[in-house]
Design an enzyme around this catalytic site. Structure first.
Site, PDB file in Angstrom:
ATOM      1  N   ALA A   1       0.817  -1.218   0.000  1.00 36.58           N
ATOM      2  CA  ALA A   1       0.000   0.000   0.000  1.00 36.58           C
ATOM      3  C   ALA A   1       0.845   1.259   0.000  1.00 36.58           C
ATOM      4  O   ALA A   1       0.493   2.262   0.624  1.00 36.58           O
ATOM      5  CB  ALA A   1      -0.946  -0.010   1.204  1.00 36.58           C
TER       6      ALA A   1
ATOM      7  N   LYS B   1      16.268   1.663 -14.791  1.00 34.83           N
ATOM      8  CA  LYS B   1      16.045   3.105 -14.956  1.00 34.83           C
ATOM      9  C   LYS B   1      16.219   3.850 -13.634  1.00 34.83           C
ATOM     10  O   LYS B   1      16.519   5.046 -13.623  1.00 34.83           O
ATOM     11  CB  LYS B   1      14.670   3.363 -15.561  1.00 34.83           C
ATOM     12  CG  LYS B   1      13.495   2.780 -14.785  1.00 34.83           C
ATOM     13  CD  LYS B   1      12.945   3.696 -13.729  1.00 34.83           C
ATOM     14  CE  LYS B   1      11.801   3.041 -12.976  1.00 34.83           C
ATOM     15  NZ  LYS B   1      11.199   3.935 -11.965  1.00 34.83           N
TER      16      LYS B   1
END
Length: 338
Positions: free
Chosen positions: A10, A196
């Site tokens: 979450a 990345k």
């Protein structure tokens, strides 16, 4: 058809993906280890530590009970930090064996497991018995949770070896502000999403030193080149790195203050010690662990990854950021496509 989807994790991205699925009309159970966070989501419909000034739908429910989240779930989305995936997956495997269910799995985590150097789909495949899952997919692309809260048009990729699974998750997630493409190149999509973050650290460091557009454009371009070299050596399609989960993800992560990796790099560029950077962030900085895994893979495979090596040296406190930049710029001349 309405389905129940368990979203495990979450944080900012996990809660926003859960919000997308909820908005699309599915029953969503959002799992978190934090009782305080679950109570906040259920009572106030906010997730203030991760997402500011955003109210979730009252229909989105959170729980700390993993078994309750998985019960009757047809799909499971793993969106926990890369280094926590194995332990969560082990718990999931035990519960699925008990429940006797066989859901489709997808993850949106961007990292490599340290020491094993495994991609997250490999961790899931190794940890969750094939008898307890129908398929494994990965969702990745240029996406910040903050943009999704504004319904900023967002495009991502779902990759799977199973085309039907990719199409299934495309349908679950896609709506008028969240567009999903399918891809069969799981290797390329996962390497792009993981590596990345290293380029984002480097880009933030350049910004922290006051460098401008020229340097960051060069960094992103050459960063994609070395990500591609490593990914292709493991069987990835080179075209994937020109797409959403490659160049697209590099651009958004290496240019935005919404990226915690960029913000961490910015502090490093300003000379803030690494332990303080980690403490200041208050959230997992995936690029730190991933840089170690990528560095080790580059050394093992002999793939040239000078930017990764430079970031690794900075994180290991073997070089300062200015010294690392100087070393990169004064390397022996190379051919661009070499």
């Amino acid at each position: 058809m309405k389905t129940k989807i368990a979203v495990l994790g979450a944080g900012s991205w996990g809660s926003m993906l859960a919000a997308i699925l909820d908005a699309n009309g599915h029953e969503v159970q959002l799992w978190t280890r934090s009782a305080e966070q679950a109570n906040e989501l259920n009572q106030h419909h906010t997730n203030s530590h991760y997402i500011h000034d955003y109210t979730f739908s009252a229909s989105l429910q959170a729980t700390t009970d993993l078994e309750a989240a998985l019960t009757d779930a047809t799909d499971i989305l793993f969106i926990v930090p890369a280094q926590a995936t194995r332990s969560v997956a082990q718990d999931v495997n035990q519960i699925l064996a008990k429940l006797g269910t066989k859901p489709a799995l997808i993850h949106g985590s961007k990292g490599l497991e340290t020491k094993t150097y495994l991609r997250i789909s490999q961790v899931l495949a190794e940890t969750i018995d094939p008898n307890h899952r129908t398929s494994i997919a990965v969702l990745s692309g240029p996406s910040h949770a903050e943009g999704v809260t504004q319904h900023d048009p967002t495009l991502v990729t779902v990759a799977s070896d199973d085309f039907d699974a990719a199409k299934h998750f495309q349908k679950l997630f896609m709506n008028e502000y969240f567009r999903v493409y399918t891809n069969s190149d799981v290797i390329g999509v996962e390497f792009g999403g993981a590596l990345k973050n290293i380029i984002a650290l480097a880009s933030g460091a350049l910004a922290g030193l006051g460098y401008g557009d020229n340097s960051r454009a060069a960094l992103m371009t050459r960063g994609v080149a070395e990500i591609s070299r490593l990914g292709v050596s493991f069987g990835a399609n080179p075209l994937t790195f020109a797409g959403l989960s490659g160049m697209g993800d590099v651009i958004v992560t290496a240019t935005s203050t919404n990226s915690r990796n960029y913000r961490a790099g910015y502090q490093l560029g300003q000379g803030v010690p690494l332990d303080e950077v980690v403490s200041n962030m208050g959230m997992v900085i995936e690029g730190i662990a991933t840089s170690q895994a990528a560095y080790d893979l580059a050394q093992t495979t002999g793939i040239s990854m000078p930017i990764t090596e430079a970031i690794h040296a900075v994180l290991e406190q073997k070089e300062t950021v200015p010294d690392a930049i100087h070393a990169l710029m004064t390397r022996e001349g190379q051919t661009e496509n070499g």
